[in-house]
Design a protein around this motif. Structure first.
Motif, mmCIF file in Angstrom:
data_model
loop_
_atom_site.group_PDB
_atom_site.id
_atom_site.type_symbol
_atom_site.label_atom_id
_atom_site.label_comp_id
_atom_site.label_asym_id
_atom_site.label_seq_id
_atom_site.Cartn_x
_atom_site.Cartn_y
_atom_site.Cartn_z
ATOM 1 N N THR A 5 -26.490 50.384 -19.352
ATOM 2 C CA THR A 5 -26.236 49.500 -20.482
ATOM 3 C C THR A 5 -24.825 48.951 -20.346
ATOM 4 N N VAL A 6 -24.603 47.792 -20.923
ATOM 5 C CA VAL A 6 -23.275 47.165 -20.918
ATOM 6 C C VAL A 6 -22.872 46.933 -22.358
ATOM 7 N N ALA A 103 -23.557 40.223 -17.080
ATOM 8 C CA ALA A 103 -23.035 40.367 -18.447
ATOM 9 C C ALA A 103 -21.803 39.493 -18.656
ATOM 10 N N ALA A 104 -20.942 39.396 -17.637
ATOM 11 C CA ALA A 104 -19.748 38.542 -17.751
ATOM 12 C C ALA A 104 -20.156 37.083 -17.889
ATOM 13 N N GLY A 105 -21.169 36.667 -17.136
ATOM 14 C CA GLY A 105 -21.669 35.294 -17.262
ATOM 15 C C GLY A 105 -22.245 35.027 -18.639
ATOM 16 N N ASP A 106 -22.996 35.981 -19.155
ATOM 17 C CA ASP A 106 -23.563 35.835 -20.502
ATOM 18 C C ASP A 106 -22.455 35.757 -21.549
ATOM 19 N N GLU A 107 -21.457 36.607 -21.408
ATOM 20 C CA GLU A 107 -20.329 36.596 -22.344
ATOM 21 C C GLU A 107 -19.569 35.281 -22.258
ATOM 22 N N ALA A 108 -19.359 34.788 -21.040
ATOM 23 C CA ALA A 108 -18.657 33.512 -20.868
ATOM 24 C C ALA A 108 -19.417 32.373 -21.544
ATOM 25 N N ARG A 110 -21.518 32.693 -24.023
ATOM 26 C CA ARG A 110 -21.419 32.936 -25.471
ATOM 27 C C ARG A 110 -20.101 32.395 -26.006
ATOM 28 N N ARG A 111 -19.051 32.496 -25.208
ATOM 29 C CA ARG A 111 -17.725 32.012 -25.611
ATOM 30 C C ARG A 111 -17.528 30.525 -25.343
ATOM 31 N N GLY A 112 -18.542 29.861 -24.836
ATOM 32 C CA GLY A 112 -18.460 28.419 -24.608
ATOM 33 C C GLY A 112 -17.708 28.031 -23.349
ATOM 34 N N ALA A 113 -17.566 28.938 -22.408
ATOM 35 C CA ALA A 113 -16.839 28.637 -21.171
ATOM 36 C C ALA A 113 -17.639 27.686 -20.296
ATOM 37 N N ARG A 114 -16.937 26.927 -19.506
ATOM 38 C CA ARG A 114 -17.584 26.037 -18.551
ATOM 39 C C ARG A 114 -17.453 26.528 -17.118
ATOM 40 N N ARG A 160 -17.574 29.942 -10.444
ATOM 41 C CA ARG A 160 -18.953 29.664 -10.843
ATOM 42 C C ARG A 160 -18.894 28.703 -12.011
ATOM 43 N N HIS A 161 -19.544 27.551 -11.866
ATOM 44 C CA HIS A 161 -19.596 26.576 -12.947
ATOM 45 C C HIS A 161 -20.794 26.908 -13.831
ATOM 46 N N LEU A 162 -20.572 26.898 -15.128
ATOM 47 C CA LEU A 162 -21.600 27.310 -16.077
ATOM 48 C C LEU A 162 -22.322 26.138 -16.709
ATOM 49 N N ASP A 163 -21.794 24.957 -16.579
ATOM 50 C CA ASP A 163 -22.471 23.799 -17.208
ATOM 51 C C ASP A 163 -23.265 23.008 -16.219
#
Length: 163
Positions: A5-6, A103-108, A110-114, A160-163
């Protein structure tokens, strides 16, 4: 393997995280000066529990990822940086690094990171392969950025680009 779990880190995780930090790195992956045996704290003013996600395996803390804003000014908003990812030696090879990166990608998101960036030693091929499997690409190389054990070490900038 038990259940991984994280969750967000809490102050009570400090001893377990410090133990991981002091044993997870070697000269090919980290900075020997950061694993000095006299080090007594994991969290700092800049990097408290809120900057960390921890992985637990059957209730035991076995890894962490440190995810922070890369820039302190508004023009850099939306760019986060992985400033550390480590897994306890006893838990390696079980996909925990991948779980933490997801999990870091999901958190990013969630925080609106690009974008998420990170640095990895040129000598740390295992970590680089992990990051690339998660969509990180090399954006640059900093030749001879560090001197570790008397040897020059290049550092790669991955993102890693998220958008």
């Amino acid at each position: 393997m038990g259940e991984v779990t994280v969750r967000r880190a809490v102050e009570a995780d400090e001893a377990a995280l410090l133990a991981i930090e002091l044993t997870a790195w070697d000269a090919s992956s980290g900075f020997p000066s950061m694993t000095a045996p006299d080090r007594t704290a994991f969290f700092s003013e800049r990097s408290g529990p809120d900057a960390h996600l921890v992985a637990e395996l059957d209730g035991e803390v076995v890894g962490y990822v440190r995810l922070q804003d890369k820039y302190p000014f508004p023009e850099g908003a939306g760019v986060l940086s992985v400033n550390g990812l480590a897994v306890a030696g006893s838990a390696r090879g079980r996909g925990i690094g991948s779980i933490l990166l997801t999990a870091a990608g999901d958190e990013a998101k969630r925080r609106g990171a690009r974008k998420i960036t990170l640095f990895v030693h040129g000598t740390n091929t295992v970590a680089r392969r992990l990051y690339e499997r998660h969509g990180y690409v090399v954006e640059g190389t900093l030749p001879r950025e560090f001197v570790i054990d008397g040897q020059y070490v290049d550092t790669h900038v991955l993102a890693r680009h998220l958008d």
